[in-house]
Design a protein around this motif. Structure first.
Motif, PDB file in Angstrom:
ATOM      1  N   SER A   8      -8.238  94.285 -33.255  1.00 39.73           N
ATOM      2  CA  SER A   8      -7.845  93.518 -34.438  1.00 39.73           C
ATOM      3  C   SER A   8      -7.895  92.008 -34.212  1.00 39.73           C
ATOM      4  O   SER A   8      -7.728  91.236 -35.157  1.00 39.73           O
ATOM      5  CB  SER A   8      -6.448  93.936 -34.900  1.00 39.73           C
ATOM      6  OG  SER A   8      -5.505  93.641 -33.896  1.00 39.73           O
ATOM      7  N   ASP A  10      -9.945  88.992 -34.053  1.00 36.41           N
ATOM      8  CA  ASP A  10     -11.298  88.599 -34.465  1.00 36.41           C
ATOM      9  C   ASP A  10     -12.035  87.792 -33.402  1.00 36.41           C
ATOM     10  O   ASP A  10     -13.265  87.823 -33.345  1.00 36.41           O
ATOM     11  CB  ASP A  10     -11.264  87.829 -35.782  1.00 36.41           C
ATOM     12  CG  ASP A  10     -10.918  88.713 -36.965  1.00 36.41           C
ATOM     13  OD1 ASP A  10     -11.095  89.947 -36.876  1.00 36.41           O
ATOM     14  OD2 ASP A  10     -10.469  88.168 -37.997  1.00 36.41           O
ATOM     15  N   TRP A  13     -14.615  89.518 -31.239  1.00 35.85           N
ATOM     16  CA  TRP A  13     -15.895  89.919 -31.838  1.00 35.85           C
ATOM     17  C   TRP A  13     -16.850  88.748 -32.030  1.00 35.85           C
ATOM     18  O   TRP A  13     -17.919  88.909 -32.601  1.00 35.85           O
ATOM     19  CB  TRP A  13     -15.635  90.618 -33.177  1.00 35.85           C
ATOM     20  CG  TRP A  13     -14.792  91.849 -33.022  1.00 35.85           C
ATOM     21  CD1 TRP A  13     -13.465  91.972 -33.298  1.00 35.85           C
ATOM     22  CD2 TRP A  13     -15.214  93.122 -32.523  1.00 35.85           C
ATOM     23  NE1 TRP A  13     -13.032  93.247 -33.007  1.00 35.85           N
ATOM     24  CE2 TRP A  13     -14.095  93.974 -32.530  1.00 35.85           C
ATOM     25  CE3 TRP A  13     -16.437  93.630 -32.064  1.00 35.85           C
ATOM     26  CZ2 TRP A  13     -14.146  95.296 -32.105  1.00 35.85           C
ATOM     27  CZ3 TRP A  13     -16.493  94.961 -31.638  1.00 35.85           C
ATOM     28  CH2 TRP A  13     -15.360  95.774 -31.661  1.00 35.85           C
ATOM     29  N   ARG A  51     -14.315  99.474 -39.463  1.00 33.87           N
ATOM     30  CA  ARG A  51     -13.513  98.522 -40.244  1.00 33.87           C
ATOM     31  C   ARG A  51     -13.194  99.144 -41.601  1.00 33.87           C
ATOM     32  O   ARG A  51     -14.054  99.738 -42.230  1.00 33.87           O
ATOM     33  CB  ARG A  51     -14.275  97.221 -40.460  1.00 33.87           C
ATOM     34  CG  ARG A  51     -14.274  96.314 -39.269  1.00 33.87           C
ATOM     35  CD  ARG A  51     -14.521  94.873 -39.712  1.00 33.87           C
ATOM     36  NE  ARG A  51     -14.665  94.005 -38.562  1.00 33.87           N
ATOM     37  CZ  ARG A  51     -13.659  93.358 -37.991  1.00 33.87           C
ATOM     38  NH1 ARG A  51     -12.442  93.480 -38.463  1.00 33.87           N
ATOM     39  NH2 ARG A  51     -13.873  92.585 -36.947  1.00 33.87           N
ATOM     40  N   ARG A  52     -11.958  98.993 -42.017  1.00 32.74           N
ATOM     41  CA  ARG A  52     -11.572  99.460 -43.349  1.00 32.74           C
ATOM     42  C   ARG A  52     -12.264  98.605 -44.403  1.00 32.74           C
ATOM     43  O   ARG A  52     -12.449  97.402 -44.213  1.00 32.74           O
ATOM     44  CB  ARG A  52     -10.054  99.378 -43.523  1.00 32.74           C
ATOM     45  CG  ARG A  52      -9.314 100.420 -42.724  1.00 32.74           C
ATOM     46  CD  ARG A  52      -7.857 100.502 -43.194  1.00 32.74           C
ATOM     47  NE  ARG A  52      -7.214 101.613 -42.559  1.00 32.74           N
ATOM     48  CZ  ARG A  52      -6.277 101.486 -41.602  1.00 32.74           C
ATOM     49  NH1 ARG A  52      -5.878 100.281 -41.224  1.00 32.74           N
ATOM     50  NH2 ARG A  52      -5.743 102.549 -41.061  1.00 32.74           N
ATOM     51  N   GLY A  55     -10.673  95.421 -45.412  1.00 27.90           N
ATOM     52  CA  GLY A  55     -10.518  94.396 -44.381  1.00 27.90           C
ATOM     53  C   GLY A  55      -9.183  94.405 -43.669  1.00 27.90           C
ATOM     54  O   GLY A  55      -8.861  93.468 -42.938  1.00 27.90           O
ATOM     55  N   PHE A  58      -8.654  98.772 -38.862  1.00 27.73           N
ATOM     56  CA  PHE A  58      -9.623  99.804 -38.508  1.00 27.73           C
ATOM     57  C   PHE A  58      -9.067 101.187 -38.820  1.00 27.73           C
ATOM     58  O   PHE A  58      -7.864 101.404 -38.791  1.00 27.73           O
ATOM     59  CB  PHE A  58      -9.957  99.725 -37.013  1.00 27.73           C
ATOM     60  CG  PHE A  58     -10.666  98.457 -36.649  1.00 27.73           C
ATOM     61  CD1 PHE A  58     -12.053  98.407 -36.633  1.00 27.73           C
ATOM     62  CD2 PHE A  58      -9.966  97.311 -36.332  1.00 27.73           C
ATOM     63  CE1 PHE A  58     -12.715  97.248 -36.311  1.00 27.73           C
ATOM     64  CE2 PHE A  58     -10.618  96.135 -36.005  1.00 27.73           C
ATOM     65  CZ  PHE A  58     -11.996  96.104 -35.993  1.00 27.73           C
ATOM     66  N   ARG A  75     -16.822 101.405 -33.501  1.00 33.55           N
ATOM     67  CA  ARG A  75     -16.171 100.526 -32.522  1.00 33.55           C
ATOM     68  C   ARG A  75     -15.170 101.301 -31.683  1.00 33.55           C
ATOM     69  O   ARG A  75     -14.638 102.309 -32.107  1.00 33.55           O
ATOM     70  CB  ARG A  75     -15.486  99.373 -33.230  1.00 33.55           C
ATOM     71  CG  ARG A  75     -16.495  98.527 -34.010  1.00 33.55           C
ATOM     72  CD  ARG A  75     -15.815  97.643 -35.017  1.00 33.55           C
ATOM     73  NE  ARG A  75     -16.751  97.120 -35.977  1.00 33.55           N
ATOM     74  CZ  ARG A  75     -17.126  95.856 -36.038  1.00 33.55           C
ATOM     75  NH1 ARG A  75     -16.692  94.980 -35.172  1.00 33.55           N
ATOM     76  NH2 ARG A  75     -17.959  95.468 -36.979  1.00 33.55           N
TER      77      ARG A  75
END
Length: 193
Positions: A8, A10, A13, A51-52, A55, A58, A75
């Motif tokens: 979670s 960011d 990533w 990813r949901r 947003g 997950f 992921r």
């Protein structure tokens, strides 16, 4: 404190992707499914998340080609040979009826796990200097590819930063490590630039 395995976060990533690309061959969902399961097992990925849509984090999904087609990117987390845990992901590229299955390690997470990575590939320690950490990572990913090849033979594998096959393996200097078919299976050619 920040953690390179926090899905979670960011920042994990960011920075682009260091990839293991398996060029599987002709488009075939059954082959992709077997290769995906073998890859996740060989590299020790824990979890299979997407990813949901809204947003908000997950959601866990069942690992398989159906999830790749529905969600694009899968992921999870894995443990590097150094013992550090990082986020990772995978996706399928189907171009001109050829399947390429990719496992990626985001540079944001890798840099948190190993300070030598810094701003690779855009800082002063990139290029040949970066082989000090890339060589071991490449060899480990090559061993993962060999394990997958034992389950699901493929045409070739490429390892490196956001691989562009034509540029990265056809030049005099290779920016990507390559496993190419040979009489005995696969031949490993390390990156040299």
């Amino acid at each position: 404190m920040t953690f390179a395995d926090d899905m979670s976060d960011d920042e994990n990533w960011t920075g682009g992707f260091y990839e293991l690309c398996l060029v599987l061959g002709a488009a075939d969902d059954d082959n992709v499914d077997r290769a995906l399961r073998s890859l996740w097992r060989a590299v020790g990925v824990q979890g299979c998340h997407v990813r949901r849509a809204d947003g908000t984090g997950f959601a866990e999904v069942e690992l398989g080609v159906a999830a790749l087609h529905e969600h694009g990117h899968l992921r999870g987390t894995l443990t590097l040979p150094s013992g550090a845990r990082v986020v990772c992901g995978g996706f399928l590229s189907r171009y001109e009826s050829v399947d390429t299955l990719e496992l990626y390690l985001p540079l944001g997470a890798l840099a948190r796990a190993d300070r030598r990575i810094g701003g690779y590939p855009f800082d002063e320690s990139s290029g040949v200097k970066s082989l000090t950490w890339r060589s071991a990572l490449d060899r480990w990913l090559a061993d993962v590819a060999l394990a997958v090849y034992g389950d699901v033979p493929f045409h070739r594998a490429l390892i490196g930063f956001e691989i562009d096959e034509d540029r990265d393996i056809a030049a005099n200097r290779r920016y990507a490590a390559v496993l190419m078919s040979c009489v005995d299976g696969l031949e490993y050619r390390p990156a040299d630039a």
